[in-house]
Design a protein around this motif. Structure first.
Motif, PDB file in Angstrom:
ATOM      1  N   UNK A  50       0.840  -1.203   0.000  1.00  0.00           N
ATOM      2  CA  UNK A  50       0.000   0.000   0.000  1.00  0.00           C
ATOM      3  C   UNK A  50       0.877   1.256   0.000  1.00  0.00           C
ATOM      4  N   UNK A  51       1.927   1.244   0.798  1.00  0.00           N
ATOM      5  CA  UNK A  51       2.829   2.405   0.860  1.00  0.00           C
ATOM      6  C   UNK A  51       3.529   2.623  -0.475  1.00  0.00           C
ATOM      7  N   UNK A  52       3.981   1.527  -1.095  1.00  0.00           N
ATOM      8  CA  UNK A  52       4.665   1.652  -2.380  1.00  0.00           C
ATOM      9  C   UNK A  52       3.737   2.222  -3.443  1.00  0.00           C
ATOM     10  N   UNK A  53       2.511   1.730  -3.507  1.00  0.00           N
ATOM     11  CA  UNK A  53       1.553   2.229  -4.492  1.00  0.00           C
ATOM     12  C   UNK A  53       1.214   3.687  -4.247  1.00  0.00           C
ATOM     13  N   UNK A  54       1.174   4.066  -2.984  1.00  0.00           N
ATOM     14  CA  UNK A  54       0.848   5.454  -2.659  1.00  0.00           C
ATOM     15  C   UNK A  54       1.845   6.455  -3.192  1.00  0.00           C
ATOM     16  N   UNK A  55       3.074   6.004  -3.477  1.00  0.00           N
ATOM     17  CA  UNK A  55       4.094   6.906  -4.002  1.00  0.00           C
ATOM     18  C   UNK A  55       4.125   6.974  -5.513  1.00  0.00           C
ATOM     19  N   UNK A  56       3.200   6.251  -6.181  1.00  0.00           N
ATOM     20  CA  UNK A  56       3.144   6.277  -7.639  1.00  0.00           C
ATOM     21  C   UNK A  56       2.029   7.204  -8.115  1.00  0.00           C
ATOM     22  N   UNK A  57       2.053   7.496  -9.384  1.00  0.00           N
ATOM     23  CA  UNK A  57       0.995   8.337  -9.947  1.00  0.00           C
ATOM     24  C   UNK A  57      -0.322   7.560  -9.965  1.00  0.00           C
ATOM     25  N   UNK A  58      -1.455   8.239  -9.901  1.00  0.00           N
ATOM     26  CA  UNK A  58      -2.742   7.538  -9.938  1.00  0.00           C
ATOM     27  C   UNK A  58      -2.906   6.643 -11.158  1.00  0.00           C
ATOM     28  N   UNK A  59      -2.427   7.096 -12.324  1.00  0.00           N
ATOM     29  CA  UNK A  59      -2.560   6.268 -13.527  1.00  0.00           C
ATOM     30  C   UNK A  59      -1.760   4.976 -13.400  1.00  0.00           C
ATOM     31  N   UNK A  60      -0.568   5.042 -12.807  1.00  0.00           N
ATOM     32  CA  UNK A  60       0.254   3.835 -12.629  1.00  0.00           C
ATOM     33  C   UNK A  60      -0.423   2.857 -11.683  1.00  0.00           C
ATOM     34  N   UNK A  61      -1.069   3.379 -10.633  1.00  0.00           N
ATOM     35  CA  UNK A  61      -1.771   2.504  -9.686  1.00  0.00           C
ATOM     36  C   UNK A  61      -2.972   1.854 -10.366  1.00  0.00           C
ATOM     37  N   UNK A  62      -3.696   2.627 -11.180  1.00  0.00           N
ATOM     38  CA  UNK A  62      -4.868   2.068 -11.890  1.00  0.00           C
ATOM     39  C   UNK A  62      -4.452   0.929 -12.826  1.00  0.00           C
ATOM     40  N   UNK A  63      -3.368   1.136 -13.561  1.00  0.00           N
ATOM     41  CA  UNK A  63      -2.896   0.083 -14.467  1.00  0.00           C
ATOM     42  C   UNK A  63      -2.542  -1.180 -13.679  1.00  0.00           C
ATOM     43  N   UNK A  64      -1.865  -0.994 -12.554  1.00  0.00           N
ATOM     44  CA  UNK A  64      -1.512  -2.142 -11.715  1.00  0.00           C
ATOM     45  C   UNK A  64      -2.768  -2.816 -11.181  1.00  0.00           C
ATOM     46  N   UNK A  65      -3.734  -2.014 -10.755  1.00  0.00           N
ATOM     47  CA  UNK A  65      -4.971  -2.571 -10.199  1.00  0.00           C
ATOM     48  C   UNK A  65      -5.717  -3.398 -11.234  1.00  0.00           C
ATOM     49  N   UNK A  66      -5.807  -2.906 -12.452  1.00  0.00           N
ATOM     50  CA  UNK A  66      -6.529  -3.629 -13.500  1.00  0.00           C
ATOM     51  C   UNK A  66      -5.893  -4.993 -13.767  1.00  0.00           C
ATOM     52  N   UNK A  67      -4.557  -5.014 -13.870  1.00  0.00           N
ATOM     53  CA  UNK A  67      -3.871  -6.284 -14.125  1.00  0.00           C
ATOM     54  C   UNK A  67      -4.039  -7.246 -12.952  1.00  0.00           C
ATOM     55  N   UNK A  68      -3.887  -6.737 -11.745  1.00  0.00           N
ATOM     56  CA  UNK A  68      -3.912  -7.603 -10.566  1.00  0.00           C
ATOM     57  C   UNK A  68      -5.313  -8.134 -10.290  1.00  0.00           C
ATOM     58  N   UNK A  69      -6.320  -7.283 -10.452  1.00  0.00           N
ATOM     59  CA  UNK A  69      -7.689  -7.727 -10.208  1.00  0.00           C
ATOM     60  C   UNK A  69      -8.088  -8.832 -11.177  1.00  0.00           C
ATOM     61  N   UNK A  70      -7.660  -8.721 -12.414  1.00  0.00           N
ATOM     62  CA  UNK A  70      -7.954  -9.771 -13.379  1.00  0.00           C
ATOM     63  C   UNK A  70      -7.329 -11.098 -12.929  1.00  0.00           C
ATOM     64  N   UNK A  71      -6.117 -11.030 -12.403  1.00  0.00           N
ATOM     65  CA  UNK A  71      -5.429 -12.250 -11.955  1.00  0.00           C
ATOM     66  C   UNK A  71      -6.118 -12.872 -10.756  1.00  0.00           C
ATOM     67  N   UNK A  72      -6.411 -12.087  -9.720  1.00  0.00           N
ATOM     68  CA  UNK A  72      -6.967 -12.671  -8.494  1.00  0.00           C
ATOM     69  C   UNK A  72      -8.414 -13.132  -8.702  1.00  0.00           C
ATOM     70  N   UNK A  73      -9.162 -12.448  -9.570  1.00  0.00           N
ATOM     71  CA  UNK A  73     -10.519 -12.912  -9.860  1.00  0.00           C
ATOM     72  C   UNK A  73     -10.486 -14.283 -10.539  1.00  0.00           C
ATOM     73  N   UNK A  74      -9.544 -14.468 -11.406  1.00  0.00           N
ATOM     74  CA  UNK A  74      -9.405 -15.779 -12.045  1.00  0.00           C
ATOM     75  C   UNK A  74      -8.968 -16.825 -11.020  1.00  0.00           C
ATOM     76  N   UNK A  79     -14.000 -14.794 -12.398  1.00  0.00           N
ATOM     77  CA  UNK A  79     -13.837 -14.238 -13.742  1.00  0.00           C
ATOM     78  C   UNK A  79     -14.966 -14.676 -14.669  1.00  0.00           C
ATOM     79  N   UNK A  80     -15.873 -15.527 -14.181  1.00  0.00           N
ATOM     80  CA  UNK A  80     -17.007 -16.003 -14.978  1.00  0.00           C
ATOM     81  C   UNK A  80     -18.301 -15.660 -14.240  1.00  0.00           C
ATOM     82  N   UNK A  81     -19.414 -15.749 -14.945  1.00  0.00           N
ATOM     83  CA  UNK A  81     -20.721 -15.477 -14.353  1.00  0.00           C
ATOM     84  C   UNK A  81     -21.344 -16.778 -13.864  1.00  0.00           C
ATOM     85  N   UNK A  82     -21.609 -16.838 -12.557  1.00  0.00           N
ATOM     86  CA  UNK A  82     -22.173 -18.041 -11.935  1.00  0.00           C
ATOM     87  C   UNK A  82     -23.685 -17.847 -11.761  1.00  0.00           C
TER      88      UNK A  82
END
Length: 731
Positions: A50-74, A79-82
């Motif tokens: 959390x501390x590391x992400x807080x020191x990055x630009x908002x756009x960099x955090x969003x890009x990281x969030x999108x990639x990571x959320x896709x991974x953990x949802x899978x 990642x599918x509709x139940x």
């Protein structure tokens, strides 16, 4: 190295997020939003991340969030509709016969199906699949969501912490070295991941040793691609490499269809074969074990075109039967057939691993000796095992230790269980003679001493009690890929009032019908009741309804109230009723959720998922695990990862109950070697041993062994969790 493409592998295998890079900025607000969304699917950012992400630009955090959320949802299956057949599930599930009658009534009211339905009814046999309202969703996924209240979070909801890793290249390289250098075989998914990592890391640091042959094959494929030297010391290494090049099975369990190869590849394989045989002609004896595969490979390599490698040509001459080389196993069998146990033991000393795997047979074979010779022969067998023990792989030492423990006379009443590398399981009565107690105990003592010798001093040892009954991962083939999945034989506590199973599948090319069922067993393992498409409701719970076609994916659920269970065993299973096998579908997985009694929410809530396991076995019936209640009323889960052969079609819980009951009994009554055993051995050289209370963190570096890494462990700590527990298996 393309790090973004490999980042999901690091997250899946280590629960570490490679340190995101990007412009500096004020990313705290976006990081908090990222953390909140992660918590909705059962994950959370560590304080350092959390501390590391807080020191990055908002756009960099969003890009990281999108990639990571896709991974953990899978990872968790979100990642599918139940969807569910019954809109209000688990509420308002009808009685089975009443539901079928309503489907018939609707078919009779439909002009298109009235005549055929009447004809079936007059014959006395009705096919449910011909009824238009049976087996397919009657509402959209969005309509189902609207019918359910939002889940109210509970203290027992799963929360997995994602930790901050090093830079992406460092994390990818570390994962590659860990997988390639593993001392135990990897599972199917991990082996595929290693192949991807090997291509990316072939020019970088390499493990000092690659002890597992399958791992060596996929690494050799990458090395061949860049012209690096091959790691070969047996002819079978070359055969595995050829299978890897053909996208085939490097375990050699299934036949590989070899394709045409370029001249450079053919030359590399033949040169490798030639060097192995030239250095040790006795290794030609290994060819017979895979004779047909060698014949097929020879048709692609054309060894006759390369006279400069005559030793390679000998391999194919042996495969064709033109040259006879006596195998090591045949020499052992000849001695045993003559009753020369001592001679067989002496010969097996030259192959320490095979000697260890033959110990039970050798000790039993000594019964055929004269009474005055029996003890001397058994003493010789034990002495040989002790002598060669330092040369035996750690996982084999531990496997034999587990086997000997389960050969106690009091354990012989349980059925004997067999499981092949594909997870196919079967059981039979154990008719083997008992092993002499004195020699069995001497061997156990010697194996424990050998394991203790190899274990590194742990320093201060901090142990999570919940991991003590997790089985040692002696092979990745004894588990399945997924989230929260533990090795076969592991036992973990089940805390929660509502237990919900789920299965999801998506067919590839043809109509496929999977059926989720749950079998309830008595104390003597006889059938008590079941939940399935033929029994939608029972005292214990309800079934979500039968889905019979999955072109866009389909889900089935079973909801159970543990307090209402009449029997001490609950066995979920997935039956293939028709269509594609588990390995043919585009995707298929099983899992279970735990909820508090007052938690409602959607049928599938990711934060309540405790386990999600890929279904990729070779049978037609899957048995992922069994739930058992002890005398004090506490429930535990024991991991099975079994597949039954089943029937080609129409598998049902009612028709396989006998074989399932026998397998469950064999599995429940078998003791697996667990983390508790290694902790006991490590404790003897530890500075101190502390059981972790889940709250207080140590004030200095420790060796932590637990189900999940705590946030805030001191720097310099060594962490062993299910993701890397194989590292504790001595080499």
């Amino acid at each position: 190295m393309v790090v973004h493409a490999l980042e999901p592998l690091v997250v899946r295998h280590t629960l570490r997020l490679p340190a995101p890079a990007g412009p500096a900025g004020q990313g705290e607000a976006v990081a908090r939003q990222f953390d909140a969304v992660l918590m909705s699917v059962g994950f959370k950012l560590s304080a350092d991340l959390m501390k590391h992400l807080g020191g990055l630009s908002p756009d960099a955090v969003r890009e990281t969030a999108e990639r990571t959320l896709e991974t953990v949802r899978r990872m968790v299956g979100d990642h599918v509709q139940h969807n569910v057949y019954f809109l209000d599930f688990p509420a308002n599930v009808p009685d089975t016969v009443a539901f079928w009658a309503s489907c018939v009534a609707e078919a009779l009211a439909d002009d298109a199906t009235r005549e055929s339905t009447l004809a079936q009814l007059s014959s006395g046999v009705l096919n449910l699949l011909t009824l238009p309202s049976y087996g397919t969703y009657r509402h959209t996924y969005e309509e189902m969501l609207a019918a359910h209240d939002e889940l109210i979070p509970a203290a027992g909801d799963r929360q997995i912490v994602l930790h901050l890793g090093g830079d992406a290249e460092t994390e990818v390289t570390a994962l590659y070295l860990a997988l390639a250098g593993s001392s135990t075989p990897l599972g199917e998914e991990a082996l595929a991941d290693l192949a991807v990592l090997a291509e990316a890391c072939v020019a970088g640091p390499q493990p000092e040793e690659i002890p597992v042959r399958e791992n060596r094959a996929v690494v050799n494929r990458a090395r061949l691609g860049v012209g690096a030297g091959l790691l070969l010391d047996t002819v079978t290494d070359v055969l595995r490499l050829a299978c890897a090049l053909a996208e085939g099975d490097v375990t050699l369990r299934e036949p590989t269809r070899f394709r045409g190869m370029s001249r450079p590849v053919r030359r590399a394989l033949l040169a490798g074969l030639d060097s192995v045989v030239a250095a040790s002609p006795a290794k030609l004896a290994d060819v017979a074990a895979h004779r047909e595969a060698w014949k097929r490979l020879g048709e692609r390599l054309h060894p006759h075109e390369y006279p400069r490698w005559p030793h390679a040509a000998e391999v194919f001459a042996v495969a064709r039967g033109e040259k006879t080389v006596r195998s090591f196993d045949s020499r052992v069998e000849e001695l045993l057939d003559r009753g020369d146990v001592a001679g067989a033991t002496e010969l097996l000393k030259s192959a320490p691993g095979r000697l260890f795997r033959s110990l039970d047979r050798l000790l039993r074979a000594a019964w055929e000796e004269t009474p005055e010779r029996q003890r001397d022969v058994r003493d010789a067998v034990v002495a040989a095992a002790v002598e060669v023990a330092p040369q035996v792989a750690g996982r084999v030492v531990l496997s034999v230790r587990e086997h000997l423990h389960n050969r106690r006379p009091e354990a012989s009443a349980a059925p004997r269980i067999h499981v092949n590398r594909g997870g196919r399981a079967w059981a039979q009565p154990d008719t083997r003679a008992d092993l002499p107690a004195t020699h069995r105990e001497r061997l156990i003592e010697a194996l424990d001493a050998e394991t203790r010798r190899r274990l590194p001093a742990p320093g201060r040892l901090l142990v999570d009690p919940d991991i003590l009954d997790v089985a040692l991962p002696l092979s990745g083939k004894a588990t399945s890929a997924g989230l929260g999945v533990l090795p076969r034989g592991s036992v973990t506590p089940v805390d929660g009032e509502l237990l919900r199973f789920f299965v999801y599948w998506k067919q590839t090319a043809r109509t496929t019908d999977y059926d989720l069922s749950a079998l309830m067993l008595n104390t003597d393992y006889s059938m008590l009741s079941w939940l399935s498409w033929t029994a939608l409701t029972q005292v214990e719970g309800v079934h979500s309804g039968d889905i019979t076609d999955a072109p866009d994916g389909a889900s089935e659920f079973i909801n159970l109230r543990l307090g209402a269970a009449r029997g001490p065993y609950i066995v979920p299973q997935v039956d293939i009723y028709s269509g594609e096998g588990f390995e043919e579908t585009a995707e298929s997985f099983f899992g279970f959720m735990l909820r508090d009694g007052d938690q409602q929410g959607r049928p599938f809530e990711p934060r309540t998922v405790r386990m999600k396991s890929e279904l990729r076995g070779t049978g037609r019936v899957a048995l992922p695990l069994v739930f058992a209640r002890d005398e004090d009323g506490r429930w535990t889960a024991k991991w099975l990862h079994f597949y039954l052969k089943g029937s080609p079609a129409t598998n049902q819980v009612e028709t396989n109950r006998v074989s399932v009951s026998m397998l469950v009994r064999a599995a429940v009554e078998r003791d697996h070697l667990t983390v508790r055993h290694l902790v006991h051995l490590m404790a003897e050289s530890a500075d101190d041993v502390t059981l972790w209370d889940g709250v207080r963190l140590p004030d200095g570096p420790v060796t932590f062994i637990g189900l999940q890494r705590p946030d805030g462990l001191p720097d310099g700590s060594r962490v062993l969790t299910p993701e890397n527990l194989r590292d504790v298996i001595p080499a």
